[in-house]
Design a protein around this motif. Structure first.
Motif, PDB file in Angstrom:
ATOM      1  N   LEU A   1      -1.363  -6.762   2.024  1.00  0.00           N
ATOM      2  CA  LEU A   1       0.065  -6.695   2.327  1.00  0.00           C
ATOM      3  C   LEU A   1       0.427  -5.236   2.585  1.00  0.00           C
ATOM      4  CD1 LEU A   1       1.355  -9.000  -0.567  1.00  0.00           C
ATOM      5  CD2 LEU A   1       0.733  -9.682   1.764  1.00  0.00           C
ATOM      6  N   HIS A   2       1.248  -5.007   3.601  1.00  0.00           N
ATOM      7  CA  HIS A   2       1.553  -3.640   4.001  1.00  0.00           C
ATOM      8  C   HIS A   2       3.044  -3.327   3.870  1.00  0.00           C
ATOM      9  CE1 HIS A   2      -2.477  -3.381   5.716  1.00  0.00           C
ATOM     10  NE2 HIS A   2      -2.247  -4.508   6.372  1.00  0.00           N
ATOM     11  N   ASP A   3       3.311  -2.069   3.506  1.00  0.00           N
ATOM     12  CA  ASP A   3       4.672  -1.524   3.506  1.00  0.00           C
ATOM     13  C   ASP A   3       5.643  -2.438   2.776  1.00  0.00           C
ATOM     14  OD1 ASP A   3       6.843   0.115   3.994  1.00  0.00           O
ATOM     15  OD2 ASP A   3       6.320   0.439   6.090  1.00  0.00           O
ATOM     16  N   ARG A   4       5.486  -2.539   1.478  1.00  0.00           N
ATOM     17  CA  ARG A   4       6.268  -3.475   0.672  1.00  0.00           C
ATOM     18  C   ARG A   4       7.419  -2.768  -0.037  1.00  0.00           C
ATOM     19  NH1 ARG A   4       4.096  -7.525   3.277  1.00  0.00           N
ATOM     20  NH2 ARG A   4       5.252  -8.923   1.847  1.00  0.00           N
ATOM     21  N   ALA A   5       8.571  -3.351   0.061  1.00  0.00           N
ATOM     22  CA  ALA A   5       9.748  -2.814  -0.628  1.00  0.00           C
ATOM     23  C   ALA A   5       9.710  -3.184  -2.102  1.00  0.00           C
ATOM     24  CB  ALA A   5      11.017  -3.369   0.014  1.00  0.00           C
ATOM     25  N   ILE A   6      10.207  -2.282  -2.931  1.00  0.00           N
ATOM     26  CA  ILE A   6      10.395  -2.567  -4.356  1.00  0.00           C
ATOM     27  C   ILE A   6      11.884  -2.839  -4.538  1.00  0.00           C
ATOM     28  CG2 ILE A   6      10.145  -1.718  -6.714  1.00  0.00           C
ATOM     29  CD1 ILE A   6       7.981   0.176  -5.702  1.00  0.00           C
ATOM     30  N   PRO A   7      12.282  -4.084  -4.780  1.00  0.00           N
ATOM     31  CA  PRO A   7      13.710  -4.425  -4.854  1.00  0.00           C
ATOM     32  C   PRO A   7      14.469  -3.525  -5.827  1.00  0.00           C
ATOM     33  CG  PRO A   7      12.401  -6.415  -4.802  1.00  0.00           C
ATOM     34  CD  PRO A   7      11.429  -5.275  -4.916  1.00  0.00           C
ATOM     35  N   GLY A   8      15.603  -3.018  -5.360  1.00  0.00           N
ATOM     36  CA  GLY A   8      16.447  -2.175  -6.191  1.00  0.00           C
ATOM     37  C   GLY A   8      16.045  -0.717  -6.210  1.00  0.00           C
ATOM     38  N   MET A   9      15.008  -0.367  -5.466  1.00  0.00           N
ATOM     39  CA  MET A   9      14.547   1.021  -5.449  1.00  0.00           C
ATOM     40  C   MET A   9      14.375   1.498  -4.019  1.00  0.00           C
ATOM     41  SD  MET A   9      11.716   1.048  -8.529  1.00  0.00           S
ATOM     42  CE  MET A   9      11.694   2.844  -8.515  1.00  0.00           C
ATOM     43  N   ARG A  10      14.388   2.818  -3.825  1.00  0.00           N
ATOM     44  CA  ARG A  10      14.201   3.396  -2.496  1.00  0.00           C
ATOM     45  C   ARG A  10      12.735   3.722  -2.219  1.00  0.00           C
ATOM     46  NH1 ARG A  10      18.212   8.049  -0.836  1.00  0.00           N
ATOM     47  NH2 ARG A  10      17.030   7.708   1.087  1.00  0.00           N
ATOM     48  N   SER A  11      11.872   3.508  -3.189  1.00  0.00           N
ATOM     49  CA  SER A  11      10.444   3.732  -2.974  1.00  0.00           C
ATOM     50  C   SER A  11       9.796   2.451  -2.461  1.00  0.00           C
ATOM     51  CB  SER A  11       9.774   4.182  -4.280  1.00  0.00           C
ATOM     52  OG  SER A  11       9.996   3.230  -5.296  1.00  0.00           O
ATOM     53  N   ASN A  12       8.604   2.597  -1.901  1.00  0.00           N
ATOM     54  CA  ASN A  12       7.881   1.441  -1.397  1.00  0.00           C
ATOM     55  C   ASN A  12       6.429   1.511  -1.845  1.00  0.00           C
ATOM     56  OD1 ASN A  12       7.021   3.539   0.321  1.00  0.00           O
ATOM     57  ND2 ASN A  12       6.543   2.084   1.941  1.00  0.00           N
ATOM     58  N   ILE A  13       5.699   0.437  -1.580  1.00  0.00           N
ATOM     59  CA  ILE A  13       4.265   0.392  -1.854  1.00  0.00           C
ATOM     60  C   ILE A  13       3.572   0.292  -0.508  1.00  0.00           C
ATOM     61  CG2 ILE A  13       2.390  -0.831  -3.009  1.00  0.00           C
ATOM     62  CD1 ILE A  13       4.454  -1.962  -4.966  1.00  0.00           C
ATOM     63  N   ASP A  14       2.707   1.241  -0.207  1.00  0.00           N
ATOM     64  CA  ASP A  14       2.101   1.284   1.120  1.00  0.00           C
ATOM     65  C   ASP A  14       1.250   0.052   1.406  1.00  0.00           C
ATOM     66  OD1 ASP A  14       3.311   3.703   1.632  1.00  0.00           O
ATOM     67  OD2 ASP A  14       1.595   4.894   0.954  1.00  0.00           O
ATOM     68  N   HIS A  15       0.381  -0.309   0.451  1.00  0.00           N
ATOM     69  CA  HIS A  15      -0.498  -1.458   0.658  1.00  0.00           C
ATOM     70  C   HIS A  15      -0.779  -2.128  -0.688  1.00  0.00           C
ATOM     71  CE1 HIS A  15      -1.394   0.692   4.428  1.00  0.00           C
ATOM     72  NE2 HIS A  15      -1.681   1.731   3.662  1.00  0.00           N
ATOM     73  N   ILE A  16      -0.855  -3.449  -0.676  1.00  0.00           N
ATOM     74  CA  ILE A  16      -1.336  -4.213  -1.823  1.00  0.00           C
ATOM     75  C   ILE A  16      -2.461  -5.102  -1.314  1.00  0.00           C
ATOM     76  CG2 ILE A  16      -0.786  -5.829  -3.677  1.00  0.00           C
ATOM     77  CD1 ILE A  16       2.149  -5.067  -3.377  1.00  0.00           C
ATOM     78  N   ALA A  17      -3.662  -4.877  -1.805  1.00  0.00           N
ATOM     79  CA  ALA A  17      -4.813  -5.671  -1.385  1.00  0.00           C
ATOM     80  C   ALA A  17      -5.155  -6.677  -2.472  1.00  0.00           C
ATOM     81  CB  ALA A  17      -6.009  -4.767  -1.097  1.00  0.00           C
TER      82      ALA A  17
END
Length: 240
Positions: free
Chosen positions: A88-104
């Motif tokens: 999974l690519h470019d995932r938002a973290i609900p309620g935050m302005r940061s993200n997760i680049d990739h989740i494998a």
């Protein structure tokens, strides 16, 4: 855990996302703002010449570099995993302005991957004394250990969703950095520091998760951390 289904079956309703999408959108937004402000100062016809002479603002260009790095890393990881897992690519973290680049999500577990676009040599140094070890991350001669807590925070968010159903791995992946002839990945505070090709190899290793397990976890993670949308703004470029 569960019966195995045909390899490569796509979980229903899962949007894998597009690597670097949020950084690319932020770059385009900032570039448009810079162009507009340049026109306000120099006028419509002179502004393009000023831009050609001075180039883009460094703070704007950093977003473009970060986006390109995420795209390259994401494509490499997805290609390496192939039909044996889901990235999974470019995932938002609900309620935050940061993200997760990739989740494998692969047989060996769930990998939380933060991509950084830095240049220079990546090294592990010990800043401790005679009796106390204090490992630190250096890139191009600068202490970048402050990057580690950010990856651990991302891991905490993912852990709440995965719970104890799969092994978890936290990874800081440097794109286009230098490692030297004898360079190898290392770990600081549980975070693996590595590069894209080596990480891709790690994702192909075997593990206990079967295809149904991977599909189930991927669907749950995709719902918990949705892909980038125009309503989501992230707080810093991947290479910052």
């Amino acid at each position: 855990m569960s019966a195995t289904r045909p390899e490569g079956a796509e979980p229903a309703g899962v949007d894998r996302g597009r690597p670097g999408a949020s950084a690319r959108a932020e770059y385009e937004r900032r570039r448009a703002t810079d162009d507009r402000r340049r026109e306000e100062v120099f006028g419509r016809y002179v502004a393009p010449m000023v831009k050609a002479l001075t180039g883009e603002k460094e703070t704007t260009a950093a977003w473009a570099r970060g986006s390109r790095g995420e795209e390259r890393v994401g494509q490499r990881l997805s290609l390496a995993v192939g039909l044996n897992g889901i990235v999974l690519h470019d995932r938002a973290i609900p309620g935050m302005r940061s993200n997760i680049d990739h989740i494998a999500i692969v047989p060996s577990g769930v990998w939380v991957i933060d991509t950084k676009e830095y240049h220079g040599r990546v090294q592990q140094r010990d800043l401790g004394g005679w009796f106390v070890s204090r490992p630190a991350l250096f890139v191009n001669g600068q202490n970048r250990t402050s990057l580690i807590p950010g990856v651990l925070r991302q891991l905490e968010h993912v852990q709440r969703v995965v719970r104890d159903e799969a092994p978890l791995h936290a990874t800081l992946c440097f794109n286009d950095a230098e490692w030297g002839l004898l360079g190898r990945p290392f770990t600081i505070e549980g975070v693996s520091v590595t590069w894209a090709r080596r990480l891709a190899d790690s994702l192909t290793e075997g593990g206990t998760l079967e295809h149904d397990d991977i599909r189930t976890l991927a669907a749950r993670l995709a719902a918990a951390f949705p892909p980038y949308s125009s309503s989501h703004r992230i707080s810093g470029p991947a290479g910052a």
